[in-house]
Design a protein around this motif. Structure first.
Motif, PDB file in Angstrom:
ATOM      1  N   ASP A   7       0.803  -1.224   0.000  1.00 30.69           N
ATOM      2  CA  ASP A   7       0.000   0.000   0.000  1.00 30.69           C
ATOM      3  C   ASP A   7       0.838   1.277   0.000  1.00 30.69           C
ATOM      4  O   ASP A   7       0.293   2.369  -0.005  1.00 30.69           O
ATOM      5  CB  ASP A   7      -1.012   0.003   1.144  1.00 30.69           C
ATOM      6  CG  ASP A   7      -0.370  -0.111   2.508  1.00 30.69           C
ATOM      7  OD1 ASP A   7       0.867  -0.113   2.619  1.00 30.69           O
ATOM      8  OD2 ASP A   7      -1.127  -0.205   3.493  1.00 30.69           O
ATOM      9  N   CYS A   9       2.398   2.002  -2.572  1.00 31.21           N
ATOM     10  CA  CYS A   9       2.329   2.320  -4.000  1.00 31.21           C
ATOM     11  C   CYS A   9       1.724   3.714  -4.192  1.00 31.21           C
ATOM     12  O   CYS A   9       0.712   4.060  -3.577  1.00 31.21           O
ATOM     13  CB  CYS A   9       1.480   1.273  -4.722  1.00 31.21           C
ATOM     14  SG  CYS A   9       1.196   1.610  -6.477  1.00 31.21           S
ATOM     15  N   ASN A  11       0.907   4.791  -7.323  1.00 31.28           N
ATOM     16  CA  ASN A  11       0.245   4.754  -8.635  1.00 31.28           C
ATOM     17  C   ASN A  11       0.967   5.607  -9.678  1.00 31.28           C
ATOM     18  O   ASN A  11       0.342   6.332 -10.446  1.00 31.28           O
ATOM     19  CB  ASN A  11      -1.220   5.192  -8.520  1.00 31.28           C
ATOM     20  CG  ASN A  11      -2.055   4.184  -7.780  1.00 31.28           C
ATOM     21  OD1 ASN A  11      -1.791   2.991  -7.836  1.00 31.28           O
ATOM     22  ND2 ASN A  11      -3.068   4.653  -7.076  1.00 31.28           N
ATOM     23  N   LEU A  26      -3.921  -2.211 -12.733  1.00 28.22           N
ATOM     24  CA  LEU A  26      -4.429  -1.269 -11.743  1.00 28.22           C
ATOM     25  C   LEU A  26      -5.616  -1.889 -11.029  1.00 28.22           C
ATOM     26  O   LEU A  26      -6.591  -2.294 -11.652  1.00 28.22           O
ATOM     27  CB  LEU A  26      -4.846   0.041 -12.420  1.00 28.22           C
ATOM     28  CG  LEU A  26      -5.269   1.172 -11.483  1.00 28.22           C
ATOM     29  CD1 LEU A  26      -4.154   1.512 -10.487  1.00 28.22           C
ATOM     30  CD2 LEU A  26      -5.650   2.396 -12.273  1.00 28.22           C
ATOM     31  N   PRO A  28      -8.384  -1.661  -7.485  1.00 28.60           N
ATOM     32  CA  PRO A  28      -9.320  -0.637  -7.029  1.00 28.60           C
ATOM     33  C   PRO A  28      -8.638   0.601  -6.450  1.00 28.60           C
ATOM     34  O   PRO A  28      -9.142   1.708  -6.603  1.00 28.60           O
ATOM     35  CB  PRO A  28     -10.134  -1.343  -5.955  1.00 28.60           C
ATOM     36  CG  PRO A  28      -9.909  -2.803  -6.155  1.00 28.60           C
ATOM     37  CD  PRO A  28      -8.601  -2.951  -6.843  1.00 28.60           C
ATOM     38  N   GLU A  29      -7.470   0.404  -5.807  1.00 39.00           N
ATOM     39  CA  GLU A  29      -6.785   1.548  -5.189  1.00 39.00           C
ATOM     40  C   GLU A  29      -5.347   1.703  -5.653  1.00 39.00           C
ATOM     41  O   GLU A  29      -4.867   2.825  -5.807  1.00 39.00           O
ATOM     42  CB  GLU A  29      -6.827   1.419  -3.672  1.00 39.00           C
ATOM     43  CG  GLU A  29      -8.237   1.498  -3.110  1.00 39.00           C
ATOM     44  CD  GLU A  29      -8.262   1.374  -1.607  1.00 39.00           C
ATOM     45  OE1 GLU A  29      -7.265   1.723  -0.964  1.00 39.00           O
ATOM     46  OE2 GLU A  29      -9.296   0.938  -1.085  1.00 39.00           O
ATOM     47  N   ILE A  30      -4.644   0.583  -5.819  1.00 37.02           N
ATOM     48  CA  ILE A  30      -3.241   0.604  -6.227  1.00 37.02           C
ATOM     49  C   ILE A  30      -3.021  -0.488  -7.271  1.00 37.02           C
ATOM     50  O   ILE A  30      -3.913  -1.284  -7.545  1.00 37.02           O
ATOM     51  CB  ILE A  30      -2.287   0.377  -5.028  1.00 37.02           C
ATOM     52  CG1 ILE A  30      -2.575  -0.979  -4.366  1.00 37.02           C
ATOM     53  CG2 ILE A  30      -2.377   1.515  -4.022  1.00 37.02           C
ATOM     54  CD1 ILE A  30      -1.575  -1.392  -3.286  1.00 37.02           C
ATOM     55  N   TYR A  31      -1.830  -0.499  -7.832  1.00 42.54           N
ATOM     56  CA  TYR A  31      -1.493  -1.566  -8.775  1.00 42.54           C
ATOM     57  C   TYR A  31      -1.403  -2.890  -8.033  1.00 42.54           C
ATOM     58  O   TYR A  31      -1.075  -2.942  -6.849  1.00 42.54           O
ATOM     59  CB  TYR A  31      -0.175  -1.253  -9.488  1.00 42.54           C
ATOM     60  CG  TYR A  31      -0.393  -0.305 -10.640  1.00 42.54           C
ATOM     61  CD1 TYR A  31      -0.691  -0.790 -11.898  1.00 42.54           C
ATOM     62  CD2 TYR A  31      -0.336   1.072 -10.455  1.00 42.54           C
ATOM     63  CE1 TYR A  31      -0.928   0.069 -12.957  1.00 42.54           C
ATOM     64  CE2 TYR A  31      -0.556   1.938 -11.501  1.00 42.54           C
ATOM     65  CZ  TYR A  31      -0.853   1.426 -12.756  1.00 42.54           C
ATOM     66  OH  TYR A  31      -1.101   2.277 -13.796  1.00 42.54           O
ATOM     67  N   GLU A  32      -1.707  -3.971  -8.760  1.00 38.03           N
ATOM     68  CA  GLU A  32      -1.681  -5.313  -8.185  1.00 38.03           C
ATOM     69  C   GLU A  32      -0.915  -6.234  -9.124  1.00 38.03           C
ATOM     70  O   GLU A  32      -0.858  -5.999 -10.330  1.00 38.03           O
ATOM     71  CB  GLU A  32      -3.105  -5.842  -8.016  1.00 38.03           C
ATOM     72  CG  GLU A  32      -3.941  -5.011  -7.069  1.00 38.03           C
ATOM     73  CD  GLU A  32      -5.392  -5.465  -6.996  1.00 38.03           C
ATOM     74  OE1 GLU A  32      -5.839  -6.230  -7.881  1.00 38.03           O
ATOM     75  OE2 GLU A  32      -6.081  -5.048  -6.060  1.00 38.03           O
TER      76      GLU A  32
END
Length: 95
Positions: A7, A9, A11, A26, A28-32
């Protein structure tokens, strides 16, 4: 083992295009990172490219997906498998 993005990240968008397996997207909140596609760049590069370009060092190994180098190599082979079409000779073909 596959990598993960924490977390921390920001972005910044630099990791996604560097992934040769298209394992980064991308969320919901950050890259995965999709652990089913992440080979830590085994088969492509000597070092994980996302880790190399990340400005905040937020891409550690994912402890939930422990894999040795051989397993990562096998995953790379599976992901890049190119199946050649099977040519079946016609019954009229002469040998």
């Amino acid at each position: 083992m596959a990598l993960m993005i924490t977390d921390e990240c920001i972005n910044c968008d630099v990791c996604e295009p560097e992934c040769p397996n298209a394992a980064i997207s991308l969320g919901p909140e950050i890259y995965e990172i999709d652990p089913g596609k992440c080979t830590e760049c085994v088969g492509h590069f000597d070092e994980p490219q996302c880790v190399q370009v990340c400005p905040v060092a937020c891409i550690p190994p994912n402890p939930a997906h422990i894999e040795d180098r051989e397993t990562l190599w096998l995953k790379y082979r599976r992901l890049t498998l190119r199946v050649e079409p099977v040519v079946v000779p016609s019954p009229d073909a002469k040998a």
